[in-house]
Design an enzyme around this catalytic site. Sequence first.
Site, PDB file in Angstrom:
ATOM      1  N   HIS A   1       0.865  -1.011   0.478  1.00 56.04           N
ATOM      2  CA  HIS A   1       0.268  -0.029  -0.177  1.00 56.04           C
ATOM      3  C   HIS A   1       1.203   1.696  -0.104  1.00 56.04           C
ATOM      4  O   HIS A   1       1.779   1.360   0.822  1.00 56.04           O
ATOM      5  CB  HIS A   1      -0.409   0.051   1.295  1.00 56.04           C
ATOM      6  CG  HIS A   1      -1.715  -1.263   1.002  1.00 56.04           C
ATOM      7  ND1 HIS A   1      -2.233  -1.515   2.985  1.00 56.04           N
ATOM      8  CD2 HIS A   1      -2.425  -1.992   0.906  1.00 56.04           C
ATOM      9  CE1 HIS A   1      -3.104  -2.544   2.510  1.00 56.04           C
ATOM     10  NE2 HIS A   1      -2.488  -2.785   1.097  1.00 56.04           N
TER      11      HIS A   1
ATOM     12  N   TYR B   1       3.045   2.193  13.837  1.00 58.49           N
ATOM     13  CA  TYR B   1       3.972   3.271  12.978  1.00 58.49           C
ATOM     14  C   TYR B   1       3.117   4.647  12.837  1.00 58.49           C
ATOM     15  O   TYR B   1       2.333   4.893  13.359  1.00 58.49           O
ATOM     16  CB  TYR B   1       3.264   2.552  11.311  1.00 58.49           C
ATOM     17  CG  TYR B   1       2.064   2.853  10.580  1.00 58.49           C
ATOM     18  CD1 TYR B   1       1.037   2.980  10.259  1.00 58.49           C
ATOM     19  CD2 TYR B   1       2.231   1.321  10.916  1.00 58.49           C
ATOM     20  CE1 TYR B   1       0.146   2.389  10.272  1.00 58.49           C
ATOM     21  CE2 TYR B   1       0.538   0.808  11.281  1.00 58.49           C
ATOM     22  CZ  TYR B   1      -0.256   1.496  10.537  1.00 58.49           C
ATOM     23  OH  TYR B   1      -1.669   0.886  10.169  1.00 58.49           O
TER      24      TYR B   1
END
Length: 468
Positions: A69, A132
């Site tokens: 992605h 993240y």
Amino acid sequence: MGEVQQIQTTTTPIPGLLLFSLPVHGDNRGWFKENWHRRKLIDAGMPDFGPVQNNISFNAQRGTTRGIHAEPWDKFISLASGRIFGAWVDLREGPSFGTLFTAELSPHEAVFVPRGVGNAFQTLQSDTVYTYLVNDHWSAEAQANYTFLNLADEDIAVPWPISLDECILSPQDRTHPRLADVEPMPGRRILVLGADGQLGAALRRAYQGQGTVDFLGRGDFDITSEESYQAMDWRKYSTIINSAAFTAVDAAETAEGRVAAWAINASAVTRLARTAVEHSLTLVHISTDYIFDGTAAIHREVEPPSPLGVYGQSKAAGDAAAATVPRHYIVRTSWVVGQGRNFVRTMAALADKEVPARVVDDQWGRLSFADDIAAGIRHLLENNAAPGTYNVTNDGEPQSWAQVAREVYALRGATPTLVAGISTDDYAKQGTAPRPRSSVLDLSKIRAAGFNPPSASERLAEYLGKGT
């Protein structure tokens, strides 16, 4: 468990993708690390990307595979536990499109992933916790701007340690397009506000043929209107160039003008600065010699403001607001000449008719041609110059307004002695705003950044030679 004593940075074949080794300190109780330390990571070479959201992905089984992605924001990825095989593919427009980089990550490593780089990972241990930081908030609208690549693409041929036939994949990841069918993620754009003014027109010329710049005039975007800010998709942009300003120096001293000057030159710039901070944008803001009282012979970028009038005061306030943006360029200029009404055009019209003129002869400065200011702005952006304030005028010996006028008369074939000098004090009796006596700006810093402004006299001859 071994210990990494300092952050180490590894560049990769993908521009902007950085791999970091993080210090991990362990003993009989387990281990500890500073997972995110802004200053240390910036010093290690990571951009100051301004994260706003922290996400965690727990993966219970070995062989869980996610991606590829490419998202419309930057990411800083690290592990809290476990181990992964990471694969990153550049899906941005440009020569590095399709470049692959792979690495194994444990809690000892982290990776910075720029916007538009496809991100994927495969867990090599059960109970892997993948974290993240991102510099924009997730939304369904934002997800519509993702770019995807199939995990099994034959051209990229990611060397997955565990065969995808044996992995846990989502149905969506199984059906993403092959590389030949991927539409690259476009780069972020530059937004020019106030594009219908003298500098705006020059910026149009400077970026002519570039499809990555949007130009908005006051009718398209009103910098004093909250509705304009709310209606804009700021994720599309990397940079705002604000060339909008209230520049009617004398009108600023009136009751109505004072309100307008502060609204456009100060309050609106504060709102622009907030937008730039919220969306991690670069802000280019145009300043003026009028923030100084003119007592110094030459003004350097570090000189504190000392404005004499409302216009200068409002611009100084706007400069202070723009300087709060981590990545900002305050471009300070003087005596601007471009399209539309300006001093040079006025003098040229008088010279063509051999009309005498009385012009101030005790204010000193250099002309700044709008095309050269625009070129300086583009230079700063394209060369990733250090943020801060830069004086940008044309070069050459400083002149008084009267000397400039005489030069215009001579270039138009008129008699220069038709221009008579007048003092600032006499000029002020006409009800004008106070003006700095010296508007000479030091050019050392912009020259050190690699931009050498042309001579004002050279540019003046060219300008008048175009039939002005």
